[in-house]
Motif scaffolding. Structure first.
Motif, PDB file in Angstrom:
ATOM      1  N   THR A 253      45.255  43.553  37.257  1.00  0.00           N
ATOM      2  CA  THR A 253      45.959  44.314  36.224  1.00  0.00           C
ATOM      3  C   THR A 253      45.171  45.532  35.748  1.00  0.00           C
ATOM      4  OG1 THR A 253      46.795  42.178  35.483  1.00  0.00           O
ATOM      5  CG2 THR A 253      47.213  44.036  34.035  1.00  0.00           C
ATOM      6  N   LEU A 254      43.856  45.386  35.591  1.00  0.00           N
ATOM      7  CA  LEU A 254      43.094  46.436  34.907  1.00  0.00           C
ATOM      8  C   LEU A 254      42.045  47.176  35.736  1.00  0.00           C
ATOM      9  CD1 LEU A 254      42.544  44.804  31.391  1.00  0.00           C
ATOM     10  CD2 LEU A 254      44.126  46.637  31.979  1.00  0.00           C
TER      11      LEU A 254
ATOM     12  N   LYS B 130      43.270  44.206  27.618  1.00  0.00           N
ATOM     13  CA  LYS B 130      44.249  45.306  27.504  1.00  0.00           C
ATOM     14  C   LYS B 130      44.075  46.047  26.174  1.00  0.00           C
ATOM     15  CE  LYS B 130      48.076  43.583  30.362  1.00  0.00           C
ATOM     16  NZ  LYS B 130      49.369  42.865  30.314  1.00  0.00           N
TER      17      LYS B 130
ATOM     18  N   GLU C 192      42.873  36.869  36.976  1.00  0.00           N
ATOM     19  CA  GLU C 192      43.799  37.270  35.915  1.00  0.00           C
ATOM     20  C   GLU C 192      43.661  38.751  35.570  1.00  0.00           C
ATOM     21  OE1 GLU C 192      44.429  33.340  33.065  1.00  0.00           O
ATOM     22  OE2 GLU C 192      42.921  34.808  32.523  1.00  0.00           O
TER      23      GLU C 192
ATOM     24  N   LEU D 218      42.935  38.353  29.187  1.00  0.00           N
ATOM     25  CA  LEU D 218      43.649  39.551  29.643  1.00  0.00           C
ATOM     26  C   LEU D 218      44.215  40.333  28.448  1.00  0.00           C
ATOM     27  CD1 LEU D 218      44.784  41.395  31.841  1.00  0.00           C
ATOM     28  CD2 LEU D 218      46.727  39.839  32.086  1.00  0.00           C
TER      29      LEU D 218
END
Length: 334
Positions: free
Chosen positions: A167-168, A131, A163, A127
């Protein structure tokens, strides 16, 4: 609009394909015939540059362009000593998508690719790295779990997806890879937020694949548990594990590591040379199996989804069955 098209919309828009199904770049296998067949069937083929020289890549792209009626991409290894020359070759041919694999892109490489107007897709094993890549301006990510064939990381696909996707997935299209052999799994990852998927092993036995009949036979016979990761025997020689079918070549690799570790002990080679020797070993062993058909002593790189490869069929039939299975799974869940 069908559900699968709906869920893959960002992926297909980025790739310019009917389906956001990338073919993993497999050295010696992902060449002009298979790449063009997958793209022409509505998926997205990717040339495996691997250790090719700029001149070889130039010829391979030209050959693929002659056969492909649709978009395709090129996969470049970030550690390649001539990376920037290879990027130039892609720019010369106006390749629309460059996939970077094998570690953080060196300084200036993303800018060089984007300067030609191409989209950049990068592999993200964690992760934090994902990012970082998004901040540096990549257009999409591939997250590949340890079930995949060839060079693998230590984390499984399902864990990476949990994971990274929450988030992305809203920031850039994310393609999930590793261990995918059927459409039901594709449907599940799309529902989790993926924009598409990448499969390699499933396409090895396509009729258009130039892999030797012996290599294909080994895939058709194998079960998931026979695709094993190589063992690292010396902690000073950080060998990235490779998943392949067990054979005499697997044993030979262990011997090769010992031999290189001994050279390291004696000071005959430095760490960089030692790692390059290991890399060259793999490239040669893979060629022996894929091209020459030596399935005993060559490297049979395969993902754990190899157990789901049951017949030789066209790339178009493979893409169609994956889409059909995914669509049926999405409809069944309402």
């Amino acid at each position: 609009m069908s559900k699968i098209n709906d869920l893959m919309a960002r992926g297909t828009e980025l790739l310019g394909s009917d389906y956001a199904i990338l073919c993993g770049a497999m050295s010696w296998v992902s060449e002009r015939h298979l790449v063009s067949a997958i793209s022409n069937a509505g998926g997205f083929g990717v040339i495996a540059c691997g250790a090719m020289t700029p001149a070889l890549l130039d010829a391979e792209i030209a050959g693929t362009k002659a056969l492909a009626t649709r978009n395709f991409g090129v996969n470049l290894i970030t550690m390649h000593p001539q990376l920037f020359d290879l990027i130039e070759v892609c720019a010369k041919h106006r390749v629309g998508h460059v996939v970077l694999a094998g570690g953080l892109p060196p300084k200036g490489s993303l800018e060089a690719i984007k300067a030609s107007g191409a989209k950049v897709i990068c592999f993200a094993p964690t992760l934090a790295l994902a990012k970082k890549l998004v901040r540096s301006g990549v257009d999409a990510l591939v997250i590949e779990g340890m079930e995949a064939g060839g060079h693998i990381g230590p984390v499984s696909t399902s864990v990476l997806a949990q994971e990274i996707l929450p988030t992305l997935a809203d920031e850039v299209p994310v393609f999930v890879a590793g261990g995918i052999g059927r459409g039901e799994a594709i449907a599940a990852y799309l529902e989790m937020g993926a924009s598409g998927v990448q499969l390699g092993t499933r396409f090895v036995c396509a009729t258009e694949s130039i892999a030797h009949p012996n290599f294909k036979k080994a895939f058709l016979r194998a079960s998931a548990r026979e695709a094993v990761a190589s063992v690292q025997i010396d902690p000073r020689l950080p060998v990235i594990p490779v998943r392949a079918l067990k054979n005499a070549g697997t044993e030979a690799f262990t011997v090769k590591q010992r031999e290189v570790a001994n050279k390291l002990d004696k000071g005959d080679v430095d760490m960089m040379e030692a790692q390059l020797e290991i890399e060259h070993y793999w490239a040669g062993a893979l060629r022996r199996a894929v091209i020459d058909g030596d399935v005993e002593n060559g490297s049979l790189m395969a993902g754990q989804s190899v157990g789901m490869v049951s017949e030789e069929e066209s790339a178009a039939a493979i893409v169609a069955s994956l889409v059909q299975q995914a669509e049926a799974a999405l409809h069944a869940r309402g």
